[in-house]
Enzyme design. Structure first.
Site, short mmCIF file in Angstrom:
data_model
loop_
_atom_site.label_atom_id
_atom_site.label_comp_id
_atom_site.label_asym_id
_atom_site.label_seq_id
_atom_site.Cartn_x
_atom_site.Cartn_y
_atom_site.Cartn_z
N CYS A 142 0.92 -1.29 0.25
CA CYS A 142 -0.08 0.05 0.20
C CYS A 142 0.75 1.28 -0.10
O CYS A 142 0.34 2.39 -0.51
CB CYS A 142 -0.92 0.13 1.27
SG CYS A 142 -1.99 -1.22 1.13
N1 COA Z 1 -18.19 -10.09 10.47
C1 COA Z 1 -18.75 -10.30 11.75
N2 COA Z 1 -17.61 -10.31 12.69
C2 COA Z 1 -16.33 -10.32 12.42
C3 COA Z 1 -15.88 -10.38 11.27
C4 COA Z 1 -16.80 -10.01 10.24
N3 COA Z 1 -16.56 -9.71 8.82
N4 COA Z 1 -14.54 -10.44 11.20
C5 COA Z 1 -13.98 -10.53 12.30
N5 COA Z 1 -15.37 -10.66 13.15
C6 COA Z 1 -15.25 -10.81 14.80
C7 COA Z 1 -14.21 -11.47 15.29
O1 COA Z 1 -14.45 -13.00 15.08
C8 COA Z 1 -14.05 -11.05 16.70
O2 COA Z 1 -14.92 -11.73 17.52
P1 COA Z 1 -14.86 -12.19 18.90
O3 COA Z 1 -14.49 -10.85 19.59
O4 COA Z 1 -15.96 -12.94 19.25
O5 COA Z 1 -13.22 -12.86 18.99
C9 COA Z 1 -14.45 -9.70 16.50
O6 COA Z 1 -15.17 -9.45 15.26
C10 COA Z 1 -13.64 -8.51 16.73
O7 COA Z 1 -12.36 -8.86 15.78
P2 COA Z 1 -11.25 -8.09 15.56
O8 COA Z 1 -10.47 -8.68 14.37
O9 COA Z 1 -10.21 -8.04 16.81
O10 COA Z 1 -11.79 -6.74 14.96
P3 COA Z 1 -11.20 -5.31 15.08
O11 COA Z 1 -11.81 -4.37 15.71
O12 COA Z 1 -9.63 -5.49 15.20
O13 COA Z 1 -11.34 -5.05 13.35
C11 COA Z 1 -9.91 -4.96 11.14
C12 COA Z 1 -11.23 -6.04 12.39
C13 COA Z 1 -9.36 -5.98 10.09
C14 COA Z 1 -11.24 -4.31 10.65
C15 COA Z 1 -9.38 -4.21 11.87
O14 COA Z 1 -8.44 -5.11 12.70
C16 COA Z 1 -8.46 -3.48 10.91
O15 COA Z 1 -8.83 -2.83 10.17
N6 COA Z 1 -6.91 -3.81 10.96
C17 COA Z 1 -6.08 -3.12 10.06
C18 COA Z 1 -6.19 -3.88 8.79
C19 COA Z 1 -5.87 -2.96 7.52
O16 COA Z 1 -6.05 -1.88 7.48
N7 COA Z 1 -5.15 -3.85 6.77
C20 COA Z 1 -4.53 -3.20 5.63
C21 COA Z 1 -3.38 -2.39 5.86
S1 COA Z 1 -2.83 -1.66 4.60
#
Ligand code: COA
Length: 372
Positions: free
Chosen positions: A156
């Site tokens: 990115c």
């Molecule tokens: N739908 C519903 N629930 C989901 C899900 C989906 N698509 N994906 C994950 N979950 C759940 C998980 O299982 C977890 O459940 P639990 O609490 O029962 O274990 C919960 O949601 C939280 O998951 P988590 O991974 O901790 O969420 P988060 O708040 O960290 O958000 C992202 C996830 C990926 C949106 C976030 O971590 C993020 O944006 N990270 C950076 C990613 C990024 O920008 N990547 C590109 C960089 S260039």
């Protein structure tokens, strides 16, 4: 030193859009089928049932509501969950070159630049469609440029790593004008079978033209750039030419995108904020003097937190605009799009910081000033 100026930027996103509701419906259909097919093994404890995705989660965790895509039907087909680009004969333009050209043509139109006056082209994005010949050389030939072209990847952060290279060549006199092209077909890289990443990316191509400062007034002076990398496995794609060699037999192997989203979230905020702050400090610019940040559109919370740390004030749509609600994360093209859509209102002398970060990890930042 000659001094380097961004003469113009442009981008092209496909017309077709996928909403969270559509994406979740197709993902959940895939999950229901997979769980039904594997019901016995799930019941026996050999496999874990897949969990459904949710619109509410996607919107609140990422801020993304829609993404533009080149092939909606393929991405939404529960039996496929990936775009379909039928293989083309060698005589025809490759999909990624054709996509990049759409942004390049808009940019040439906008700037009135004759491709013959451009010395080099850097094709900079997360992944080229093939290893060789360079996709950038295909675009170079298509627009009738002389000089040179090459492909480079820094996920990115690619566009801003390319900008640092271009600035170095322009400052040193090795080139007078360079075109940077970032055609990101992220729906082809993403693994739409994974619940925690299936919603993140969209497709978009961007282009940026940089040139010697003495070629004319206007544009944006590139005061300085800063690139940093730190190795991490938290965001990884093992797709590559050794994949077939990694298997003893003939069984298929399709490595998808892997992400520890939580880890990425925690790591990139201090990384991106630190690189941006170091850049402005080096050039004696205070946070108050930075009118705007154009940030990589990864996640709305990341945008908010990086902007607040760098600017030392709350993020607003004016000081760190967000476009990911409509376009999703379009990898390296997103920082160029965000700049293009949110820079015309700035006055001569006002400064801003472009900052893009991602897998590697890599972070690129550029301090720019609007010229009269
Ligand atoms: N739908 C519903 N629930 C989901 C899900 C989906 N698509 N994906 C994950 N979950 C759940 C998980 O299982 C977890 O459940 P639990 O609490 O029962 O274990 C919960 O949601 C939280 O998951 P988590 O991974 O901790 O969420 P988060 O708040 O960290 O958000 C992202 C996830 C990926 C949106 C976030 O971590 C993020 O944006 N990270 C950076 C990613 C990024 O920008 N990547 C590109 C960089 S260039």
């Amino acid at each position: 030193m000659n001094g380097c100026v961004i003469r113009g930027t442009a981008w092209h996103a496909p017309e077709t859009s996928i909403s969270n509701a559509e994406l979740v419906a197709s993902y959940n259909a895939y999950v229901a089928r997979w769980n039904a097919i594997n019901a016995d093994r799930i019941a026996a404890g050999e496999l874990q049932a897949l969990l459904p995705s949710s619109e509410d989660f996607i919107k609140s965790a990422s801020g993304i509501e829609h993404r533009r895509v080149l092939d909606k039907a393929g991405v939404l087909d529960p039996d496929r969950l990936r775009p379909h680009f039928p293989r083309r004969p060698k005589e025809q333009a490759s999909v990624q070159a054709e996509f990049g050209l759409k942004a390049v043509e808009k940019l040439l139109d906008k700037t009135g630049y004759d491709p013959k006056d451009i010395d080099g082209l850097i094709f900079a994005c997360s992944a080229p469609q093939r290893y060789f010949p360079a996709v950038g050389i295909e675009i170079q030939a298509a627009i009738g440029m002389g000089g040179w072209a090459y492909d480079m990847q820094m996920a990115c952060a690619s566009a801003l790593f390319a900008l640092q290279q271009a600035k170095g060549m322009i400052d040193s006199g090795a080139a007078d004008a360079i075109l940077i092209v970032d055609p990101e077909i992220m729906t082809g890289i993403n693994d739409h079978r994974k619940r925690d990443v299936h919603f993140i990316f969209g497709d978009c191509a961007s282009a940026m033209l940089v040139e010697r400062a003495d070629r004319g007034p206007g544009g944006w002076r590139v005061i300085g750039t800063r690139n940093e990398t730190r190795f991490s496995n938290a965001l990884r794609s093992d797709f590559g030419f050794l994949n077939p060699a990694e298997r003893a037999g003939g069984e298929p192997y399709e490595p998808g995108l892997e992400q520890d989203g939580h880890r990425v979230f925690k790591d990139v905020i201090p990384f991106a904020a630190g690189v941006s702050r170091a850049l402005i400090d080096t050039h004696g610019v205070t946070p108050a003097q930075v009118r705007r940040m154009w940030l990589h559109q990864a996640n709305i919370r990341i945008i908010e937190m990086v902007a607040k740390r760098v600017l030392e004030r709350e993020r607003t749509e004016d000081n760190a605009p967000a476009i990911l609600k409509t376009y999703g994360n379009t990898s390296s093209s997103s920082v160029v799009m965000t700049f293009d859509l949110n820079s015309a209102d700035m006055a001569a002398g006002e400064k801003g910081v472009m900052c893009a970060f991602g897998a590697g990890y890599g972070c690129g930042a550029a301090l720019v000033e609007k010229r009269a």
